[in-house]
Write an enzyme that holds these catalytic residues in place. Structure first.
Site, PDB file in Angstrom:
ATOM      1  N   ASP A  42      -9.606  -4.940   0.674  1.00 56.89           N
ATOM      2  CA  ASP A  42     -10.926  -5.377   1.149  1.00 56.89           C
ATOM      3  C   ASP A  42     -11.554  -6.339   0.138  1.00 56.89           C
ATOM      4  OD1 ASP A  42     -10.870  -3.445   3.411  1.00 56.89           O
ATOM      5  OD2 ASP A  42     -10.827  -2.023   1.769  1.00 56.89           O
ATOM      6  N   HIS A  71     -12.906   3.033   2.688  1.00 59.69           N
ATOM      7  CA  HIS A  71     -12.025   2.019   3.284  1.00 59.69           C
ATOM      8  C   HIS A  71     -12.026   2.267   4.793  1.00 59.69           C
ATOM      9  CE1 HIS A  71      -8.750  -0.594   4.283  1.00 59.69           C
ATOM     10  NE2 HIS A  71      -8.123   0.418   4.846  1.00 59.69           N
TER      11      HIS A  71
HETATM   12  P1  NAX Z   1       4.437   2.388   8.537  1.00 56.64           P
HETATM   13  O1  NAX Z   1       4.221   3.261   9.734  1.00 56.64           O
HETATM   14  O2  NAX Z   1       5.222   1.146   8.650  1.00 56.64           O
HETATM   15  O3  NAX Z   1       5.101   3.273   7.371  1.00 56.64           O
HETATM   16  C1  NAX Z   1       4.652   4.547   7.040  1.00 56.64           C
HETATM   17  C2  NAX Z   1       5.834   5.325   6.534  1.00 56.64           C
HETATM   18  O4  NAX Z   1       5.353   6.561   6.049  1.00 56.64           O
HETATM   19  C3  NAX Z   1       6.877   5.616   7.593  1.00 56.64           C
HETATM   20  O5  NAX Z   1       8.168   5.233   7.138  1.00 56.64           O
HETATM   21  C4  NAX Z   1       6.782   7.126   7.770  1.00 56.64           C
HETATM   22  O6  NAX Z   1       8.010   7.738   8.105  1.00 56.64           O
HETATM   23  C5  NAX Z   1       6.303   7.539   6.385  1.00 56.64           C
HETATM   24  N1  NAX Z   1       5.726   8.877   6.305  1.00 56.64           N
HETATM   25  C6  NAX Z   1       5.032   9.556   7.250  1.00 56.64           C
HETATM   26  N2  NAX Z   1       4.745  10.793   6.818  1.00 56.64           N
HETATM   27  C7  NAX Z   1       5.250  10.892   5.568  1.00 56.64           C
HETATM   28  C8  NAX Z   1       5.286  11.935   4.605  1.00 56.64           C
HETATM   29  N3  NAX Z   1       4.745  13.137   4.854  1.00 56.64           N
HETATM   30  N4  NAX Z   1       5.900  11.694   3.422  1.00 56.64           N
HETATM   31  C9  NAX Z   1       6.472  10.511   3.178  1.00 56.64           C
HETATM   32  N5  NAX Z   1       6.494   9.499   4.056  1.00 56.64           N
HETATM   33  C10 NAX Z   1       5.875   9.668   5.230  1.00 56.64           C
HETATM   34  O7  NAX Z   1       2.963   2.128   7.969  1.00 56.64           O
HETATM   35  P2  NAX Z   1       2.455   1.020   6.932  1.00 56.64           P
HETATM   36  O8  NAX Z   1       2.088  -0.214   7.690  1.00 56.64           O
HETATM   37  O9  NAX Z   1       3.421   0.900   5.812  1.00 56.64           O
HETATM   38  O10 NAX Z   1       1.082   1.683   6.456  1.00 56.64           O
HETATM   39  C11 NAX Z   1       1.060   2.851   5.680  1.00 56.64           C
HETATM   40  C12 NAX Z   1      -0.368   3.403   5.560  1.00 56.64           C
HETATM   41  O11 NAX Z   1      -1.208   2.466   4.911  1.00 56.64           O
HETATM   42  C13 NAX Z   1      -1.056   3.701   6.906  1.00 56.64           C
HETATM   43  O12 NAX Z   1      -1.713   4.956   6.792  1.00 56.64           O
HETATM   44  C14 NAX Z   1      -2.083   2.606   7.023  1.00 56.64           C
HETATM   45  O13 NAX Z   1      -3.188   3.000   7.817  1.00 56.64           O
HETATM   46  C15 NAX Z   1      -2.465   2.417   5.568  1.00 56.64           C
HETATM   47  N6  NAX Z   1      -3.167   1.172   5.198  1.00 56.64           N
HETATM   48  C16 NAX Z   1      -4.115   1.253   4.239  1.00 56.64           C
HETATM   49  C17 NAX Z   1      -4.783   0.146   3.760  1.00 56.64           C
HETATM   50  C18 NAX Z   1      -5.803   0.252   2.687  1.00 56.64           C
HETATM   51  O14 NAX Z   1      -6.407  -0.787   2.384  1.00 56.64           O
HETATM   52  N7  NAX Z   1      -6.083   1.406   2.068  1.00 56.64           N
HETATM   53  C19 NAX Z   1      -4.510  -1.201   4.329  1.00 56.64           C
HETATM   54  C20 NAX Z   1      -3.184  -1.306   4.995  1.00 56.64           C
HETATM   55  C21 NAX Z   1      -2.779  -0.098   5.812  1.00 56.64           C
HETATM   56  O15 NAX Z   1      -3.393  -0.177   7.064  1.00 56.64           O
END
Ligand code: NAX
Length: 331
Positions: free
Chosen positions: A159, A187
């Site tokens: 952000d 966030h």
């Molecule tokens: P993806 O869905 O591409 O990847 C997430 C990965 O996490 C998947 O491979 C899934 O299998 C894995 N996962 C799920 N549960 C798990 C667990 N218990 N232990 C280990 N791995 C696990 O998502 P991606 O685009 O990489 O985003 C990841 C996270 O970042 C999401 O929650 C998203 O909302 C968040 N974000 C946060 C942002 C921030 O500024 N704080 C911005 C970007 C993003 O939106």
């Protein structure tokens, strides 16, 4: 060459990790002389995909990459790590209420807090990216009582980077000429991107950003709305959420925490001490400076009536999220 440090990335088979792993292994986070041993955590069904990521990391032939450990077991993944990027989280599925998403993720971060508590180094620095990032970080810290709560942070750097980039474009200067823009609070769409203390270098002279822009209405509405809704705009265009920029922001956050922020303020979600009248013991994004591996909230800023309202609003949301999360953890 220094001894390798162990660094974990969770959600390692996901899209943010796909960009982040290269940045860590190439030296962009811990410096060009610091080898890293990467621990990659994802869930069992993703181990096949993760194997492909491991192959690609090998194929990058990176001199700083001392080793890679792919695993689905949190206690293996967190063993002896000095830095943890907690990216993995449950994505929102169709028909899922915000409440259900929070409940699913809080459970993940409770379990990961417990595992960190057991096997990580006590000085581990934890950055939570997975949403709801602020509340996940709070829960993780609560279940890792042997690790100082100052070591748990949530990412609002994306952000901040978005805000800085918007202001630079508006003024017509390179992005690095703008500094000290602040993200306050959660966030989420209640976050408060605040340019009132930001400064800009125009042609060698430092100016305040509000003076350089000279448009209070823009700074209070269009600027705030654009930053708050940037994530949704990226999803609308790309059909997938921000990943390249999220990975860059995670690198920036951890690099500044380890190596220092210099003369710039950076925004980080940290456990609130009540500064600026915010609720205590929620993970609230503040302007901080970092040095010697520690962050410090920038104090003494003037809070206008408009800012007060914005801070109270996002603080209220964080208090509500915290209560919901604590209720889930009781089960
Ligand atoms: P993806 O869905 O591409 O990847 C997430 C990965 O996490 C998947 O491979 C899934 O299998 C894995 N996962 C799920 N549960 C798990 C667990 N218990 N232990 C280990 N791995 C696990 O998502 P991606 O685009 O990489 O985003 C990841 C996270 O970042 C999401 O929650 C998203 O909302 C968040 N974000 C946060 C942002 C921030 O500024 N704080 C911005 C970007 C993003 O939106």
């Amino acid at each position: 060459m220094a001894e390798p440090i162990r660094v974990v990335v969770t959600g390692a088979a996901g899209q943010i990790a796909y960009s982040l792993l290269y940045q860590i292994a190439s030296g962009a986070v811990f410096g060009p002389n610091q080898p890293v041993y990467l621990h990659l955590l994802d869930i069992a069904p993703m181990m096949g995909v993760l194997e492909g990521v491991v192959m690609e990391l090998a194929d990058c032939a990176l001199p700083l990459l001392a080793g890679v450990l792919p695993t689905a077991k949190p206690e293996e993944a967190f063993k002896d790590v000095v830095a943890a990027f907690l990216v993995g989280a449950m994505p929102r599925k169709e028909g899922m209420e915000r409440k259900d998403l929070l409940a699913a993720n809080v459970r993940i971060f409770k379990e990961q807090g417990q595992a960190l508590d057991k096997v990580a180094r006590k000085d581990v620095k934890v950055l939570v990216v997975g949403n709801p990032a602020n509340t996940n970080a709070l829960i993780c810290s609560k279940y890792a009582p042997s690790i100082p709560k100052e070591n748990f942070t949530a990412m609002t750097r994306l952000d901040q980077n978005r805000a800085q980039s918007q202001l630079a474009a508006k003024i017509g200067v390179p992005v690095q000429n703008v500094k000290n823009v602040i993200i306050w609070g959660n966030h989420s769409s209640t976050q408060f991107p605040d340019a009132s203390n930001a400064v800009v270098n125009v042609g060698g002279a430092e100016k305040s950003v509000p003076a350089a822009i000279n448009d209070d209405a823009y700074l209070k509405s269009a600027f705030v709305n654009t930053v708050q809704k940037r994530g949704a705009a990226v999803i609308a265009a790309r059909k997938m959420s921000s990943a390249l920029s999220a990975a860059k922001a995670a690198s920036d956050h951890m690099r500044d925490w380890f190596l220092g922020s210099g003369d710039r303020w950076v925004s980080m979600g940290v456990v609130s001490d009540g500064s600026y009248g915010t609720p205590r013991d929620v993970v609230f994004s503040f302007p901080v400076t970092t040095a010697n591996g520690k962050w410090k909230i920038v104090q003494g800023l003037t809070i206008s009536d408009f800012a007060r309202q914005m801070l109270d609003n996002t603080g209220k949301e964080l208090s509500e999220e915290k209560q919901e999360a604590l209720d889930v953890c009781k089960d």
